[in-house]
Design a protein around this motif. Structure first.
Motif, mmCIF file in Angstrom:
data_model
loop_
_atom_site.group_PDB
_atom_site.id
_atom_site.type_symbol
_atom_site.label_atom_id
_atom_site.label_comp_id
_atom_site.label_asym_id
_atom_site.label_seq_id
_atom_site.Cartn_x
_atom_site.Cartn_y
_atom_site.Cartn_z
ATOM 1 N N VAL A 109 -30.442 11.564 14.480
ATOM 2 C CA VAL A 109 -29.229 11.465 13.835
ATOM 3 C C VAL A 109 -29.501 11.392 12.223
ATOM 4 C CG1 VAL A 109 -27.127 11.454 14.321
ATOM 5 C CG2 VAL A 109 -28.550 11.517 16.117
ATOM 6 N N LYS A 110 -30.277 10.167 12.151
ATOM 7 C CA LYS A 110 -29.897 10.333 10.333
ATOM 8 C C LYS A 110 -31.116 10.776 9.957
ATOM 9 C CE LYS A 110 -31.419 6.446 7.806
ATOM 10 N NZ LYS A 110 -31.250 5.065 7.613
ATOM 11 N N GLU A 111 -31.918 11.397 9.943
ATOM 12 C CA GLU A 111 -32.645 11.717 9.381
ATOM 13 C C GLU A 111 -31.596 13.352 9.527
ATOM 14 O OE1 GLU A 111 -36.862 14.973 10.912
ATOM 15 O OE2 GLU A 111 -36.744 12.765 11.095
ATOM 16 N N ARG A 112 -31.584 14.137 9.812
ATOM 17 C CA ARG A 112 -30.814 15.896 10.526
ATOM 18 C C ARG A 112 -29.354 15.312 9.194
ATOM 19 N NH1 ARG A 112 -31.890 20.750 10.787
ATOM 20 N NH2 ARG A 112 -32.783 19.492 12.638
ATOM 21 N N MET A 113 -28.663 13.817 9.183
ATOM 22 C CA MET A 113 -27.593 14.013 8.485
ATOM 23 C C MET A 113 -28.413 14.243 6.731
ATOM 24 S SD MET A 113 -25.100 13.865 9.872
ATOM 25 C CE MET A 113 -26.119 14.884 11.523
ATOM 26 N N GLN A 114 -29.240 13.420 6.743
ATOM 27 C CA GLN A 114 -30.221 13.361 5.251
ATOM 28 C C GLN A 114 -30.323 14.625 5.077
ATOM 29 O OE1 GLN A 114 -33.301 10.304 5.569
ATOM 30 N NE2 GLN A 114 -31.615 8.829 4.977
ATOM 31 N N ILE A 115 -30.915 15.613 5.859
ATOM 32 C CA ILE A 115 -31.177 17.474 5.619
ATOM 33 C C ILE A 115 -29.861 17.911 5.602
ATOM 34 C CG2 ILE A 115 -31.739 19.460 6.642
ATOM 35 C CD1 ILE A 115 -33.722 17.621 8.323
ATOM 36 N N ILE A 116 -28.910 17.621 5.917
ATOM 37 C CA ILE A 116 -27.842 18.705 4.978
ATOM 38 C C ILE A 116 -26.877 17.328 4.713
ATOM 39 C CG2 ILE A 116 -28.129 19.778 7.420
ATOM 40 C CD1 ILE A 116 -25.001 17.936 8.645
ATOM 41 N N HIS A 117 -26.866 16.545 3.729
ATOM 42 C CA HIS A 117 -26.358 15.968 3.419
ATOM 43 C C HIS A 117 -24.757 15.185 3.304
ATOM 44 C CE1 HIS A 117 -29.508 16.923 0.031
ATOM 45 N NE2 HIS A 117 -29.313 18.168 0.573
ATOM 46 N N PHE A 118 -24.856 14.794 4.847
ATOM 47 C CA PHE A 118 -24.032 14.621 5.125
ATOM 48 C C PHE A 118 -24.198 13.604 5.561
ATOM 49 C CE2 PHE A 118 -21.273 13.872 8.693
ATOM 50 C CZ PHE A 118 -20.028 14.490 8.125
ATOM 51 N N GLN A 119 -22.311 12.191 4.941
ATOM 52 C CA GLN A 119 -23.043 11.446 5.208
ATOM 53 C C GLN A 119 -22.148 10.691 6.540
ATOM 54 O OE1 GLN A 119 -21.170 9.212 1.345
ATOM 55 N NE2 GLN A 119 -21.670 6.807 2.372
ATOM 56 N N ALA A 120 -22.862 10.227 7.700
ATOM 57 C CA ALA A 120 -21.753 9.954 8.739
ATOM 58 C C ALA A 120 -20.714 8.991 8.389
ATOM 59 C CB ALA A 120 -22.576 9.940 9.935
ATOM 60 N N GLN A 121 -20.087 8.564 9.287
ATOM 61 C CA GLN A 121 -19.574 7.635 9.134
ATOM 62 C C GLN A 121 -19.078 6.898 10.441
ATOM 63 O OE1 GLN A 121 -15.208 8.916 7.563
ATOM 64 N NE2 GLN A 121 -16.278 8.153 5.665
ATOM 65 N N ASP A 122 -18.873 7.500 11.365
ATOM 66 C CA ASP A 122 -19.484 6.476 12.541
ATOM 67 C C ASP A 122 -19.905 8.027 14.034
ATOM 68 O OD1 ASP A 122 -16.934 5.181 12.661
ATOM 69 O OD2 ASP A 122 -15.171 6.804 12.318
#
Length: 136
Positions: A109-122
């Motif tokens: 999940v962390k890798e996917r968020m980095q790929i799409i430049h999304f900063q997950a909060q929860d």
């Protein structure tokens, strides 16, 4: 027991401690109004008292909110200050809830968020189905 695992317990208000102890003793998810009803003997009179306590307990990662159930449950891993990914298995029949940690899922999940430049909060994963006990 959980209380000894997390030094943050000492800094809780009475209301926060009552809510946490109830969730620990029930060992299942409860709605805020169920919590209110069960804690009336402890002086709880208004939903705001419960919500304020829950807000702080969630901030401290001692309690989690299950969005799909609109309910709250004590953390099974309170000794971990930071949860990378909170994951739950929820049985639709018996409502048994199991919290688990999985580093591989969290890393993906962390890798996917980095790929799409999304900063997950929860990040909470809720998997609903039928447990082995209810299948038999």
């Amino acid at each position: 027991m959980r209380k000894k695992d997390n030094p943050l317990i000492d800094d809780l208000t009475d209301n926060q401690r009552h809510v946490l102890n109830l969730l620990i003793s029930e060992n299942t998810a409860l709605s805020a109004y169920t919590i209110l009803d069960r804690l009336r003997t402890k002086g709880f009179r208004a939903p705001l008292q419960v919500y304020r306590a829950l807000e702080k307990l969630i901030e401290l990662s001692l309690v989690h909110r299950l969005e799909s159930l609109n309910a709250f449950i004590a953390c099974s891993h309170p000794q971990y200050e930071e949860h990378n990914l909170v994951a739950f298995i929820i049985c639709r029949k018996c409502r048994n809830i199991i919290e688990f940690e999985d580093g591989i899922i969290a890393d993906n999940v962390k890798e996917r968020m980095q790929i799409i430049h999304f900063q997950a909060q929860d990040t909470t994963l809720e998997i609903k189905g039928i447990c082995a006990k209810c299948q038999n």
